[in-house]
Design a protein around this motif. Sequence first.
Motif, PDB file in Angstrom:
ATOM      1  N   MET A 126       0.848  -1.179   0.000  1.00  0.00           N
ATOM      2  CA  MET A 126       0.000   0.000   0.000  1.00  0.00           C
ATOM      3  C   MET A 126       0.890   1.238   0.000  1.00  0.00           C
ATOM      4  O   MET A 126       1.932   1.280   0.641  1.00  0.00           O
ATOM      5  N   ASN A 127       0.467   2.267  -0.709  1.00  0.00           N
ATOM      6  CA  ASN A 127       1.167   3.541  -0.734  1.00  0.00           C
ATOM      7  C   ASN A 127       0.626   4.417   0.397  1.00  0.00           C
ATOM      8  O   ASN A 127      -0.515   4.859   0.345  1.00  0.00           O
ATOM      9  N   ILE A 128       1.452   4.627   1.398  1.00  0.00           N
ATOM     10  CA  ILE A 128       1.055   5.387   2.582  1.00  0.00           C
ATOM     11  C   ILE A 128       1.822   6.701   2.600  1.00  0.00           C
ATOM     12  O   ILE A 128       3.049   6.721   2.504  1.00  0.00           O
ATOM     13  N   HIS A 129       1.087   7.787   2.731  1.00  0.00           N
ATOM     14  CA  HIS A 129       1.697   9.115   2.770  1.00  0.00           C
ATOM     15  C   HIS A 129       1.456   9.717   4.151  1.00  0.00           C
ATOM     16  O   HIS A 129       0.324   9.760   4.627  1.00  0.00           O
ATOM     17  N   ILE A 130       2.533  10.181   4.776  1.00  0.00           N
ATOM     18  CA  ILE A 130       2.455  10.755   6.121  1.00  0.00           C
ATOM     19  C   ILE A 130       2.661  12.267   6.022  1.00  0.00           C
ATOM     20  O   ILE A 130       3.582  12.739   5.363  1.00  0.00           O
ATOM     21  N   LEU A 131       1.816  13.019   6.682  1.00  0.00           N
ATOM     22  CA  LEU A 131       1.951  14.472   6.790  1.00  0.00           C
ATOM     23  C   LEU A 131       2.411  14.771   8.209  1.00  0.00           C
ATOM     24  O   LEU A 131       1.675  14.532   9.174  1.00  0.00           O
ATOM     25  N   VAL A 182       6.547  10.992   2.829  1.00  0.00           N
ATOM     26  CA  VAL A 182       6.242  11.976   3.874  1.00  0.00           C
ATOM     27  C   VAL A 182       6.151  13.365   3.246  1.00  0.00           C
ATOM     28  O   VAL A 182       6.986  13.731   2.416  1.00  0.00           O
ATOM     29  N   SER A 183       5.152  14.138   3.632  1.00  0.00           N
ATOM     30  CA  SER A 183       5.143  15.579   3.370  1.00  0.00           C
ATOM     31  C   SER A 183       5.647  16.235   4.635  1.00  0.00           C
ATOM     32  O   SER A 183       5.000  16.184   5.681  1.00  0.00           O
ATOM     33  N   ASN A 184       6.821  16.841   4.541  1.00  0.00           N
ATOM     34  CA  ASN A 184       7.488  17.446   5.680  1.00  0.00           C
ATOM     35  C   ASN A 184       6.952  18.855   5.916  1.00  0.00           C
ATOM     36  O   ASN A 184       6.988  19.694   5.029  1.00  0.00           O
ATOM     37  N   LYS A 187       1.299   8.586  -5.215  1.00  0.00           N
ATOM     38  CA  LYS A 187       0.189   7.655  -5.488  1.00  0.00           C
ATOM     39  C   LYS A 187      -0.444   7.170  -4.175  1.00  0.00           C
ATOM     40  O   LYS A 187      -0.737   5.996  -3.981  1.00  0.00           O
ATOM     41  N   ALA A 188      -0.652   8.102  -3.268  1.00  0.00           N
ATOM     42  CA  ALA A 188      -1.139   7.794  -1.919  1.00  0.00           C
ATOM     43  C   ALA A 188      -2.492   7.094  -1.942  1.00  0.00           C
ATOM     44  O   ALA A 188      -3.428   7.549  -2.590  1.00  0.00           O
ATOM     45  N   GLU A 189      -2.556   5.990  -1.220  1.00  0.00           N
ATOM     46  CA  GLU A 189      -3.818   5.282  -1.004  1.00  0.00           C
ATOM     47  C   GLU A 189      -4.351   5.560   0.394  1.00  0.00           C
ATOM     48  O   GLU A 189      -5.535   5.385   0.663  1.00  0.00           O
ATOM     49  N   LEU A 190      -3.468   5.962   1.282  1.00  0.00           N
ATOM     50  CA  LEU A 190      -3.797   6.233   2.674  1.00  0.00           C
ATOM     51  C   LEU A 190      -2.943   7.404   3.132  1.00  0.00           C
ATOM     52  O   LEU A 190      -1.749   7.464   2.827  1.00  0.00           O
ATOM     53  N   VAL A 191      -3.549   8.337   3.859  1.00  0.00           N
ATOM     54  CA  VAL A 191      -2.819   9.482   4.407  1.00  0.00           C
ATOM     55  C   VAL A 191      -2.907   9.426   5.921  1.00  0.00           C
ATOM     56  O   VAL A 191      -3.994   9.275   6.486  1.00  0.00           O
TER      57      VAL A 191
END
Length: 135
Positions: A1-6, A37-39, A84-88
């Motif tokens: 899964m593509n996980i993006h963290i803010l 990650v979005s820093n 390609k975030a599937e989850l944030v």
Amino acid sequence: MNIHILSNSPIRINSGFGVVCRNLSLELSKLGHNVSVSNMQGIYDIEYWNNIVIYPLNSVGGASGNSFYTNEVQQFIRNLKDSKAELVLIIYPCYDDALVLNRLHEIHPNTYWYYPCEFENIPANYIKELKKVKI
């Protein structure tokens, strides 16, 4: 899964949020997820660390080349598309102006918010924002 963290940077900001982001991103990566990650502070160009892409999320001076963004919303949307975030996952307080005023927590339909409670009697406006996402 593509996980993006803010959150704060897992490698540049040694705050509580940065430490949680570092530990979580490493462990999710070890489980086979593609983590990015979005820093929230401190970088103006994409960085790479342990197969994790760290995107900038700054709209202030100091940027170089075409990495300068004047709008956090557009930059965050670009980061989500690139990753390609599937989850944030948001690891940041809900009283942060850049995050809440720009409605960053409402952009992706599959957003979860980790909100550490550091005090009692959370103000009603914080609770209102938290109710808009999964906790």
